[in-house]
Design a protein around this motif. Structure first.
Motif, short mmCIF file in Angstrom:
data_model
loop_
_atom_site.label_atom_id
_atom_site.label_comp_id
_atom_site.label_asym_id
_atom_site.label_seq_id
_atom_site.Cartn_x
_atom_site.Cartn_y
_atom_site.Cartn_z
N LEU A 131 0.84 -1.20 0.00
CA LEU A 131 0.00 0.00 0.00
C LEU A 131 0.87 1.25 0.00
O LEU A 131 1.93 1.29 0.64
N THR A 132 0.41 2.27 -0.72
CA THR A 132 1.05 3.59 -0.69
C THR A 132 -0.01 4.59 -0.24
O THR A 132 -1.07 4.69 -0.86
N VAL A 133 0.30 5.34 0.82
CA VAL A 133 -0.68 6.25 1.41
C VAL A 133 -0.11 7.66 1.43
O VAL A 133 0.97 7.90 1.99
N SER A 134 -0.81 8.59 0.81
CA SER A 134 -0.44 10.00 0.87
C SER A 134 -1.14 10.64 2.07
O SER A 134 -2.35 10.45 2.27
N GLN A 135 -0.37 11.39 2.86
CA GLN A 135 -0.94 12.05 4.02
C GLN A 135 -0.11 13.29 4.34
O GLN A 135 1.06 13.39 3.94
N PRO A 136 -0.69 14.26 5.06
CA PRO A 136 0.07 15.48 5.39
C PRO A 136 1.27 15.16 6.27
O PRO A 136 1.20 14.31 7.16
N MET A 157 -9.39 15.52 4.30
CA MET A 157 -8.93 14.15 4.54
C MET A 157 -9.66 13.16 3.64
O MET A 157 -9.06 12.20 3.14
N MET A 158 -10.94 13.40 3.41
CA MET A 158 -11.69 12.51 2.53
C MET A 158 -11.23 12.62 1.08
O MET A 158 -11.25 11.64 0.34
N LEU A 159 -10.78 13.78 0.67
CA LEU A 159 -10.22 13.93 -0.67
C LEU A 159 -8.92 13.13 -0.80
O LEU A 159 -8.68 12.45 -1.81
N LEU A 160 -8.09 13.21 0.24
CA LEU A 160 -6.87 12.41 0.23
C LEU A 160 -7.19 10.92 0.27
O LEU A 160 -6.55 10.10 -0.40
N ALA A 161 -8.19 10.55 1.09
CA ALA A 161 -8.58 9.14 1.16
C ALA A 161 -9.05 8.64 -0.20
O ALA A 161 -8.72 7.52 -0.61
N LYS A 162 -9.83 9.46 -0.88
CA LYS A 162 -10.32 9.07 -2.20
C LYS A 162 -9.16 8.84 -3.16
O LYS A 162 -9.17 7.89 -3.96
N ASP A 163 -8.16 9.70 -3.09
CA ASP A 163 -6.99 9.53 -3.95
C ASP A 163 -6.22 8.26 -3.56
O ASP A 163 -5.77 7.50 -4.43
N ASN A 164 -6.09 8.01 -2.26
CA ASN A 164 -5.40 6.81 -1.81
C ASN A 164 -6.12 5.54 -2.26
O ASN A 164 -5.50 4.54 -2.62
#
Length: 261
Positions: free
Chosen positions: A25-30, A86-93
């Motif tokens: 898994l690759t996760v983008s986060q602040p 956060m939901m936008l980032l989750a959607k991208d992830n």
């Protein structure tokens, strides 16, 4: 949202791309603020393998759900958080990890009233597994984080914890499991909320090393069960010395095993 076409939030944040489960898994986060880590992986690995519908309350960037999805090819997940960024980032992830056909995001306050949740599309009596890593400092305790995202992820009023459990209870299917991970010092309030609504409650204490005080707990309840509460023997994340994880947890963090409890 795509990170190639960032929102205003992303434009003003430094993001990291972090690998989980040995790179599966690759996760983008602040970079700054609340960041998904060991608790998210443990939570995602704790769900029943037979579950096909998952609800992740306060999902953040989606790490726990992504772990569950990686372990279970038959699973479909709904990720809920009040923070739109956060939901936008989750959607991208979700998209980056090829789960777009098995997961959706929903911007919604977990503590909202039932009518609000229903209007947003959150189902009742439906999800076979409901998971959460709620904020754990009440507003009058600790030091409020300067970063709004971090503060929102870690701080809430004490009475809201019961509302999170109430939402989990309303959303879970009959016989469904509800799993939270939480600091030990708030176990009393969480256990009371669980025992009011669920049976078959199981508490798993975890400590950093053998012989050290417990710092976090996982708690699971079954909707509709009348079985008694049970506390399992504590488990240590690390061995007596060194920085490595104990064999059980090393396998979990590498994605080679689920949490068996």
């Amino acid at each position: 949202m795509s990170l190639d076409q960032p929102s205003e939030f992303v434009k003003h944040q430094t993001l990291t791309r972090d690998a989980f489960l040995d790179g599966r898994l690759t996760v983008s986060q602040p970079r700054n603020g609340f960041r998904a880590g060991l608790d998210s992986v443990l939570l995602g690995a704790a769900t029943n393998r037979a579950c096909t519908t998952l609800l992740d309350l306060g999902a953040g960037v989606g790490t726990a759900s992504l772990v569950s999805l990686a372990h279970n090819a038959a699973l479909n997940a709904t990720l809920v958080d009040h923070n739109q960024d956060m939901m936008l980032l989750a959607k991208d992830n979700i998209a980056v990890n090829d789960f777009a056909n098995r997961a959706i995001t929903m911007v919604l306050d977990v503590a909202a009233k039932g009518a609000v949740r229903a209007a947003a599309g959150l189902k009742t009596d439906y999800y076979a597994s409901v998971i959460a890593n709620p904020p754990f400092f009440v507003e009058t305790e600790g030091t409020l984080a300067l970063d709004p995202g971090r503060a929102g992820s870690r701080h809430m009023r004490a009475d809201l914890l019961d509302l999170w459990v109430k939402t989990a209870a309303a959303s879970a299917a009959p016989g469904g499991e509800i799993i939270f991970i939480y600091p030990l010092d708030s176990l009393g309030a969480l256990l009371a909320a669980f025992e009011q609504r669920f049976g078959g409650v199981i508490i798993l204490p975890m400590s950093p090393r053998p012989g050290e005080p417990v710092t976090r707990v996982m708690i699971k309840g079954i909707k509709g069960s009348r079985a008694p509460t049970n506390m399992l023997a504590g488990r240590a994340l690390h061995g007596p010395t060194g920085r490595g994880f104990a064999a059980e947890f090393d396998a979990i963090f590498r994605g080679r095993a689920r949490l068996v409890w």
